[in-house]
Design a protein around this motif. Structure first.
Motif, PDB file in Angstrom:
ATOM      1  N   TYR A 282       0.847  -1.189   0.000  1.00 15.05           N
ATOM      2  CA  TYR A 282       0.000   0.000   0.000  1.00 15.05           C
ATOM      3  C   TYR A 282       0.881   1.236   0.000  1.00 15.05           C
ATOM      4  CZ  TYR A 282      -3.598  -3.319   1.345  1.00 15.05           C
ATOM      5  OH  TYR A 282      -4.461  -4.385   1.367  1.00 15.05           O
TER       6      TYR A 282
ATOM      7  N   SER B  27      -0.183   8.997  -1.658  1.00 16.54           N
ATOM      8  CA  SER B  27       0.389  10.170  -2.305  1.00 16.54           C
ATOM      9  C   SER B  27       0.827  11.174  -1.250  1.00 16.54           C
ATOM     10  CB  SER B  27      -0.656  10.787  -3.223  1.00 16.54           C
ATOM     11  OG  SER B  27      -0.507  12.180  -3.257  1.00 16.54           O
TER      12      SER B  27
ATOM     13  N   ARG C 103       0.213  14.094  -1.104  1.00 18.92           N
ATOM     14  CA  ARG C 103      -0.829  15.087  -0.856  1.00 18.92           C
ATOM     15  C   ARG C 103      -1.945  14.562   0.055  1.00 18.92           C
ATOM     16  NH1 ARG C 103      -0.207  15.333  -6.302  1.00 18.92           N
ATOM     17  NH2 ARG C 103      -2.135  14.158  -6.566  1.00 18.92           N
ATOM     18  N   ALA C 104      -1.867  13.273   0.451  1.00 12.02           N
ATOM     19  CA  ALA C 104      -2.967  12.680   1.230  1.00 12.02           C
ATOM     20  C   ALA C 104      -3.049  13.322   2.607  1.00 12.02           C
ATOM     21  CB  ALA C 104      -2.745  11.185   1.366  1.00 12.02           C
ATOM     22  N   SER C 105      -4.276  13.450   3.108  1.00 10.51           N
ATOM     23  CA  SER C 105      -4.456  14.080   4.416  1.00 10.51           C
ATOM     24  C   SER C 105      -4.277  13.050   5.534  1.00 10.51           C
ATOM     25  CB  SER C 105      -5.845  14.694   4.506  1.00 10.51           C
ATOM     26  OG  SER C 105      -6.807  13.674   4.469  1.00 10.51           O
TER      27      SER C 105
ATOM     28  N   ILE D 280      -4.657   8.725   5.928  1.00 13.91           N
ATOM     29  CA  ILE D 280      -3.564   7.820   6.300  1.00 13.91           C
ATOM     30  C   ILE D 280      -3.943   7.047   7.554  1.00 13.91           C
ATOM     31  CG2 ILE D 280      -1.132   7.722   6.927  1.00 13.91           C
ATOM     32  CD1 ILE D 280      -0.811  10.430   5.574  1.00 13.91           C
TER      33      ILE D 280
ATOM     34  N   VAL E 257       4.695   8.286  -1.860  1.00 11.55           N
ATOM     35  CA  VAL E 257       5.288   8.489  -3.184  1.00 11.55           C
ATOM     36  C   VAL E 257       4.851   9.831  -3.757  1.00 11.55           C
ATOM     37  CG1 VAL E 257       5.463   6.044  -3.741  1.00 11.55           C
ATOM     38  CG2 VAL E 257       3.373   7.271  -4.275  1.00 11.55           C
ATOM     39  N   ASN E 258       5.644  10.358  -4.674  1.00 12.20           N
ATOM     40  CA  ASN E 258       5.235  11.585  -5.347  1.00 12.20           C
ATOM     41  C   ASN E 258       4.616  11.259  -6.710  1.00 12.20           C
ATOM     42  OD1 ASN E 258       7.270  10.974  -7.074  1.00 12.20           O
ATOM     43  ND2 ASN E 258       8.634  12.633  -6.437  1.00 12.20           N
ATOM     44  N   ASP E 259       4.384  12.278  -7.510  1.00 10.23           N
ATOM     45  CA  ASP E 259       3.664  12.064  -8.767  1.00 10.23           C
ATOM     46  C   ASP E 259       4.483  11.304  -9.798  1.00 10.23           C
ATOM     47  OD1 ASP E 259       1.581  13.262  -7.678  1.00 10.23           O
ATOM     48  OD2 ASP E 259       1.725  15.144  -8.777  1.00 10.23           O
ATOM     49  N   ASN E 260       5.798  11.139  -9.548  1.00 12.28           N
ATOM     50  CA  ASN E 260       6.600  10.333 -10.462  1.00 12.28           C
ATOM     51  C   ASN E 260       6.785   8.920  -9.941  1.00 12.28           C
ATOM     52  OD1 ASN E 260       7.044  12.295 -12.419  1.00 12.28           O
ATOM     53  ND2 ASN E 260       8.553  13.282 -11.066  1.00 12.28           N
ATOM     54  N   PHE E 261       6.037   8.577  -8.919  1.00 11.70           N
ATOM     55  CA  PHE E 261       6.141   7.266  -8.293  1.00 11.70           C
ATOM     56  C   PHE E 261       7.529   7.047  -7.724  1.00 11.70           C
ATOM     57  CE2 PHE E 261       4.647   2.748  -8.042  1.00 11.70           C
ATOM     58  CZ  PHE E 261       3.433   3.055  -7.481  1.00 11.70           C
TER      59      PHE E 261
END
Lengths: 670, 670
Positions: free
Chosen positions: A620, A623, A625-627, A631, A646-650
């Protein structure tokens, strides 16, 4: 598919074994305590009888203190030197374990022996403790031991149940064991199931619930079977469980409800007071009583003080009642022939019987003054005792205190309206008082209600019981936490609450995560792995794995890396088809060796390891940006220990551990 | 922080309201049924008395059939034309709702009215149904209605509780309502809490559990309060709940356990038979009884057949017993003066009283032949009835059947050993039989045990009850599914099991997901959004959002897009600071309009929409390499409806819905 079936059958089999053995252990604990208490009583009463006439009452006092201190010392020595985790009731530790936190040694065999011997010694030794909490812990350890088919203390491994050697399966069985413990301790199989489910964090799984259920039923059956043999009622399986509060007859009137509610408030207040005092004592203890020797000495002091106070109280309270047919204690003491000392009857019997006396003895048995003289010192001694380095349950002291002041209120009611039908029955007030005190102290919810209903064997008081437990919890929560939560909190265990901390919607993974995360390459030098594993600043139980471009590829556990190193699964040394079996990983569960015992030569340091076949390819992730609530829910519902961010580039940007979330929760509070 | 507190208080307040109103509704249902049954009995007995002498017995038969058919027709017409979802017990529907599946209309006010009026009519109309299941459904609808503060049927919106207008909050309250329903139906508050928790998929949340608990307690209190007033016992709150099985005294011997276990096996077999027959009938019904008119006709036919069979049975069974003091039905029928017809006493009373008679009437009250003549036709009529287009509970028929054959076994035991103490008490055999039959039919677990213990008010049978329920479930599961699961299955609802399908470890997200996923750009033309929304092949409730490079940026709900279109939040038409308030989205919950009512002009089609402020920036995602059990656990534990699958570049490759997982589960089985 056949293997799947086979494993299912093994699961049920293990639960059957856990249930029966837990019941048996409860029987052993119970009978030992009864026998030891009787023996002690016999010795002391003989001494008293000899001395009443010749004015040498210091002799029985000394004998009593010596026996008590001796027994309690056994418990203290075992706890301090063999298994410190066996101290206390064990419920906070089991709570943490089921929540997903690793508590060292909590389910080991040596803990089990310490717990069982210790609780027999400390209850018979006259401390203000009960045996119920420890019995739950004992059931949990049994479950872990049986399901794993091995003992580390004895270095034994049976080639049984190997499939279940991992955290998740073990936790499920420990759930069942704890339920069996409750079932045996209170004769409450349904209460046992609820207790386990209330404490375990994972979502309600029906198949698992069924197994837990079977386990607690069998535990009840086996307890009842052996206890009925012991009491020469062989075969009477309806024979009540260990705690038997006697039969509650009668009912209540609608206008009594406000009185009950008021008692709930008192219970909440007294419970909060109990917790507050115990909190201060525990902090003091953590600060100053740190040497092992001092811990044992403290236990002995408490034991001596308890015994002396009890002895003095028997003198102070001069209440003598005529011997009736219901009374199974004939402590003449200073009373005339044909009478017994009521205070002595509270101290010379196992605590369960004292609770029963306070519930059921007829209206005149205890004078208000006797009760007051009893309950005040007992309250403070019980406060001091919980947290000592001996196994000690909290249920019975709380019930005893509550039953005492509940009975007082019952006597008051009778004085207000001596001829009313409803005020003749003091048992109901004692029961409500006991429930209120217990609820105000431990703040447990439905499981406690069900346990009390099952233990009293009476359903007609269920509505007032529930309401009183709720009120006691509310009132108590207004002042402080429940006692188990308090002790968990003081031990700084990262246990997760039920709800994400308030106002956490604007906190994001970025702020919560630990960064930079230590990562491992898919294919890398042995040297690099050794460096990561020996890094003292990083003791996570696993590492994110990346490929050469830095993309996230999966997750590998620290234990897996250690085993790969130990078996020298290096690309230069083995063929492409050489893969370690799953069994090798399972076999070294749960105690992994430190890096230092793996010898890696200079030459091997330059070899490569291919982690790809062993890593978890799709753990699992979340991102950045998750609050925080999002989490939190993932951790809580799935019982996770770590989560890769992870960021937007995985690419891996950080790792969130249980502790990180826990910290935010406690920031939010203060 | 103050707002947070305020919302917490509102949550508790709503639960208080739900509890009290559910209890009240139960009272209304209960009293209506009692009154209607009495009225019916009065009319028919008068007719019989007139006709016994003048040989016109067809007259009372006709009167009886007319009344029954008339009442049942009301129920059928309402169900078929107003709210078809109100048919049956409602438990399968509530189960689905709590599992996270949207069931249309299941918690609407018109469903509630249909359910309440329908169940009164169908129980008084003499169908082989109980009122307990529908009462649970009624509680759930009340909860949804109160917590949302609006009714769509009446187009009413109160400016109350607006915060709770979303799926998760609503589901929590429906949990509480269902629990309150159980509490009222069986007088079982703890059982109610367990029922809700067993069916709801999310993990055990202690704060929520407390609220559910309060709700069921209040429901019990309010029911008891009003029923005690009705029975002129005002204020006696210990007055038992709706189902009152009377007092069970006595105990059991160890050697009776094998007999009980054997009864568990019978219960499992009969339950499986019941389910199998009902399955066939339901399939037939789904195929041929499809027109509304036919559905009503079928209901009337069943009603007439039931009434005729009952009438004939009263003649066939010529058992006449002398009137005693315990008997509250004096149906002389063909008996001599001072006697009553035992069969008539089973048919002319509310079904709960018949169960009670079978439990508690003295040993000789029912001859074996009477019981056999009663139970055989009743079994098949009950089978035929469940699934008709009327509200109909299943608990009472199952209990009635079980109590009947249980009593038969009790009579046999008495015949085997007429002078033994243990065989004098047929009540326990009837009780065990009832439990076994119910367990074998519905296959529920702990909640059912607790409900039965609470309803019988006796704890000493808890061990045999539990064991028998387990055995009945095992035996039944060997043949087919429980009846609720069967009906859920037949309705093709994507409800998730408790465990991932076996052998699914080698199935990956790639194979499970729906592909290609329809995505939406962060900033895009109104035209594109309209195209996506009107695509008939894609009716997902939401869409992944990507940026210009195709990276995954978040998730937006279909309803959100519709509202954005309706309010014309176009970049060209509004300032940069114009954002729709959260309240606007909440306000249109739960019934969103179709795309067709949004008028978008040609000109507006060329505008841009910026979705970024409204999307969920970090929904749960899963890698395309994740295995099915891992995905399953995420859906089950968090109650998800859809999950975005991403590849290693964080690009959307597909979307997994609840239905996709459900399909694999059913593939794995067959």
């Amino acid at each position: 598919h056949r293997q799947w079936k086979c494993i299912q059958i093994q699961r049920w089999l293990i639960c059957v074994l856990i249930g029966i053995t837990t019941g048996l252990v409860a029987v052993i604990i119970n009978i030992s305590i009864i026998q030891l208490t009787e023996l002690k009583m016999k010795i002391v009463t003989q001494a008293i009888e000899k001395c009443v006439k010749s004015a040498c009452l210091y002799q029985p006092l000394l004998i009593w203190i010596t026996i008590n201190a001796g027994l309690v010392m056994i418990a203290a020595l075992l706890t301090v030197f063999v298994a410190p985790v066996a101290a206390g009731s064990g419920i906070p530790q089991i709570k943490c374990f089921l929540n997903g936190v690793k508590v060292p040694n909590v389910v080991r065999l040596k803990t089990f022996f310490t717990k069982v011997v210790g609780i027999i010694a400390s209850v018979s030794g006259g401390l203000a403790v009960g045996k119920e909490g420890p019995m739950i812990h004992a059931g949990a350890v049994l479950a872990a031991g049986i399901s794993q088919g091995r003992s580390i203390t004895f270095k034994l491994t049976f080639p049984l149940f190997e499939y279940f050697r991992n955290d998740r399966e073990k936790r499920d069985f420990v759930c069942a064991g704890a339920a069996a413990g409750v079932a045996a301790a209170f004769g409450a199989p349904v209460g046992g199931v609820l207790f386990s489910l209330e404490e375990a964090s994972s979502f309600w799984n029906q198949a698992l619930t069924w197994r837990i259920f079977l386990c607690s039923i069998l535990s009840s059956y086996s307890l009842n079977f052996f206890m009925s043999l012991y009491h020469h009622h062989g075969g009477d399986l309806a024979y009540p469980g260990l705690i038997n509060f006697g039969k509650f007859e009668g009912t209540y009137e609608g206008f009594e409800l406000p009185i009950f509610f008021f008692m709930g408030v008192i219970g909440g207040l007294l419970g909060a007071l109990f917790n507050a005092i115990n909190h201060k004592i525990t902090i003091f203890r953590n600060k100053y009583v740190t040497i092992r020797f001092l811990k044992v000495v403290e236990v002995i002091i408490v034991s001596v003080v308890s015994a002396t106070i009890a002895f003095m109280m028997m003198f102070l309270s001069a209440q003598c009642n005529p011997l009736g047919q219901d009374i199974n204690v004939d402590l003449q003491f200073l009373c005339e022939d044909g009478q017994y000392n009521t205070m002595a009857s509270l101290f010379f019997t196992p605590p369960e019987d004292s609770v029963k006396s306070l519930f059921h003895d007829p209206l005149g048995s205890f004078q208000p003054l006797t009760i007051i003289i009893f309950v005040l010192p007992y309250f403070f001694v019980a406060c001091w005792t919980y947290g000592l380095q001996v196994p000690s349950g909290l249920f019975i002291p709380a019930l005893l205190i509550g039953a005492a002041w509940g009975r007082l209120i019952g006597i008051c009611m009778n004085a207000i309206c001596p001829d009313c039908l409803w005020s003749q029955d003091v048992a109901k007030y004692a029961l409500i008082g006991a429930a209120a005190q217990l609820g105000g102290t431990v703040r447990m919810t439905i499981s406690l209600t069900v346990i009390l209903i099952e233990a009293t064997g009476n359903i007609s008081y269920s509505l007032p019981l529930m309401t009183v437990l709720m009120i006691a919890k509310w009132v108590g929560d207004f002042f402080n936490q429940g006692i188990y939560d308090k002790h968990v909190h003081l031990a700084k265990v990262p246990i997760l609450e039920w709800e994400p901390p308030p106002l956490s919607i604007n906190i994001h993974a970025r702020e919560v995560m630990g960064t930079p995360a230590v990562t491992v390459r898919e294919v890398c030098l042995v040297k690099d792995i050794c460096r990561v594993l020996s890094d003292p600043h990083n003791c996570h139980s696993g590492y994110p794995v990346t490929n050469e471009e830095g993309k996230f590829r999966g997750f590998v556990l620290r234990s897996q890396l250690l085993i790969l190193l130990k078996h020298k699964v290096f690309m230069e040394r083995s063929g492409p088809d050489d893969r370690l079996e799953l069994a090798v990983f399972r076999d070294s569960y749960p105690r992994y060796f430190p890096l230092s015992i793996v010898n890696v030569s200079e030459d091997e340091q330059r070899c490569h390891i291919d982690i790809r076949p062993y890593l978890n390819p799709a753990p699992y992730t979340i991102s950045e940006r998750a609050s925080l609530p999002r989490i939190f829910r993932l951790f809580r519902a799935l019982g996770l220990r770590h989560l890769v961010v992870v960021n937007d580039n995985f690419e891996v940007v950080g790792i969130v551990t249980r502790k990180d979330i826990w910290k935010w929760g406690h920031h939010g509070k203060s």
